[in-house]
Design a protein around this motif. Structure first.
Motif, mmCIF file in Angstrom:
data_model
loop_
_atom_site.group_PDB
_atom_site.id
_atom_site.type_symbol
_atom_site.label_atom_id
_atom_site.label_comp_id
_atom_site.label_asym_id
_atom_site.label_seq_id
_atom_site.Cartn_x
_atom_site.Cartn_y
_atom_site.Cartn_z
ATOM 1 N N GLN A 48 -15.586 85.958 -95.078
ATOM 2 C CA GLN A 48 -15.331 86.861 -96.282
ATOM 3 C C GLN A 48 -13.590 87.118 -96.667
ATOM 4 O OE1 GLN A 48 -16.970 90.387 -94.704
ATOM 5 N NE2 GLN A 48 -18.142 90.756 -96.641
ATOM 6 N N ILE A 49 -13.059 86.975 -95.369
ATOM 7 C CA ILE A 49 -11.699 87.139 -95.560
ATOM 8 C C ILE A 49 -10.666 86.063 -96.245
ATOM 9 C CG2 ILE A 49 -9.438 87.604 -94.078
ATOM 10 C CD1 ILE A 49 -11.051 88.976 -92.010
ATOM 11 N N THR A 50 -11.192 84.739 -95.747
ATOM 12 C CA THR A 50 -10.408 83.466 -96.159
ATOM 13 C C THR A 50 -11.111 82.772 -97.278
ATOM 14 O OG1 THR A 50 -11.498 82.119 -94.412
ATOM 15 C CG2 THR A 50 -9.663 83.376 -93.642
ATOM 16 N N GLY A 51 -12.238 82.872 -97.460
ATOM 17 C CA GLY A 51 -13.105 82.099 -98.177
ATOM 18 C C GLY A 51 -13.324 80.598 -97.762
ATOM 19 N N ILE A 60 -0.760 84.884 -89.178
ATOM 20 C CA ILE A 60 0.552 85.166 -88.678
ATOM 21 C C ILE A 60 0.895 86.679 -89.212
ATOM 22 C CG2 ILE A 60 3.038 84.761 -88.235
ATOM 23 C CD1 ILE A 60 2.278 81.678 -88.497
ATOM 24 N N GLY A 61 0.828 87.646 -88.604
ATOM 25 C CA GLY A 61 0.667 88.879 -88.989
ATOM 26 C C GLY A 61 -0.442 89.113 -89.822
ATOM 27 N N ASP A 62 -0.053 89.590 -91.039
ATOM 28 C CA ASP A 62 -1.139 89.785 -92.279
ATOM 29 C C ASP A 62 -1.388 88.568 -93.131
ATOM 30 O OD1 ASP A 62 -2.012 92.424 -91.241
ATOM 31 O OD2 ASP A 62 -0.410 93.216 -92.523
ATOM 32 N N TYR A 63 -0.272 87.669 -92.737
ATOM 33 C CA TYR A 63 -0.203 86.454 -93.668
ATOM 34 C C TYR A 63 -1.201 85.247 -93.156
ATOM 35 C CZ TYR A 63 1.735 82.159 -96.022
ATOM 36 O OH TYR A 63 1.976 81.048 -96.627
ATOM 37 N N HIS A 64 -2.101 84.997 -94.117
ATOM 38 C CA HIS A 64 -3.179 83.901 -93.974
ATOM 39 C C HIS A 64 -2.714 82.478 -93.975
ATOM 40 C CE1 HIS A 64 -6.692 81.327 -95.205
ATOM 41 N NE2 HIS A 64 -6.691 81.486 -93.923
ATOM 42 N N VAL A 65 -2.179 81.647 -93.192
ATOM 43 C CA VAL A 65 -1.827 80.618 -93.186
ATOM 44 C C VAL A 65 -2.580 79.391 -93.763
ATOM 45 C CG1 VAL A 65 -0.585 78.507 -91.716
ATOM 46 C CG2 VAL A 65 -0.043 81.096 -91.356
ATOM 47 N N GLY A 66 -3.821 79.671 -93.086
ATOM 48 C CA GLY A 66 -4.929 78.619 -93.513
ATOM 49 C C GLY A 66 -5.069 77.920 -92.283
ATOM 50 N N GLY A 67 -5.606 76.599 -92.346
ATOM 51 C CA GLY A 67 -6.103 75.518 -91.261
ATOM 52 C C GLY A 67 -4.857 75.142 -90.878
ATOM 53 N N LEU A 71 -0.662 74.750 -91.296
ATOM 54 C CA LEU A 71 0.336 75.133 -90.520
ATOM 55 C C LEU A 71 1.389 74.160 -90.177
ATOM 56 C CD1 LEU A 71 0.900 77.288 -88.059
ATOM 57 C CD2 LEU A 71 -0.256 75.899 -86.710
ATOM 58 N N TYR A 72 0.997 72.855 -90.235
ATOM 59 C CA TYR A 72 1.836 71.673 -90.158
ATOM 60 C C TYR A 72 2.806 71.707 -91.400
ATOM 61 C CZ TYR A 72 0.709 69.953 -85.686
ATOM 62 O OH TYR A 72 0.648 69.851 -84.117
ATOM 63 N N ALA A 73 2.311 71.769 -92.508
ATOM 64 C CA ALA A 73 3.077 71.939 -93.811
ATOM 65 C C ALA A 73 4.110 72.834 -93.816
ATOM 66 C CB ALA A 73 1.764 71.941 -95.122
ATOM 67 N N LEU A 74 3.648 74.185 -93.549
ATOM 68 C CA LEU A 74 4.436 75.191 -93.246
ATOM 69 C C LEU A 74 5.649 75.206 -92.503
ATOM 70 C CD1 LEU A 74 4.510 78.169 -94.306
ATOM 71 C CD2 LEU A 74 3.630 78.806 -91.998
#
Length: 89
Positions: A48-51, A60-67, A71-74
């Motif tokens: 529900q939150i991420t789709g 990280i906090g309220d920020y949805h990084v993804g998978g 994370l590695y791209a970030l």
């Protein structure tokens, strides 16, 4: 102060292990792990939150990084450490 890092995960997930390894290497000492394989309601909440249906799903906090790849791209863009509350690159 470091923001809360939350990771939806499951047992025997190599991508979850890689994501955790990178987070630890960047100074994260605590990760709030939510095991969706043990609690189907948590999987529903994650979707529900991420789709998304796959783990890990990292916040990280309220920020949805993804998978894990996200994370590695970030990190490669130099944006992970500042997001974690560290000095900008």
């Amino acid at each position: 102060m470091q923001p809360v890092v939350r990771m939806y995960t499951s047992n025997f997930c190599p991508y979850c292990a890689r994501a955790e390894q990178l987070l630890r290497a960047r100074g994260v000492t605590e990760i709030d792990k939510i095991r969706i394989d043990l609690d189907p309601e948590q999987r529903d909440e994650m979707m529900q939150i991420t789709g998304r249906r796959t783990v890990p799903q990292i916040f990280i906090g309220d920020y949805h990084v993804g998978g894990c790849d996200d994370l590695y791209a970030l990190d490669q863009r130099g944006e992970l450490v500042p997001l974690l509350g560290g000095p900008a690159a």
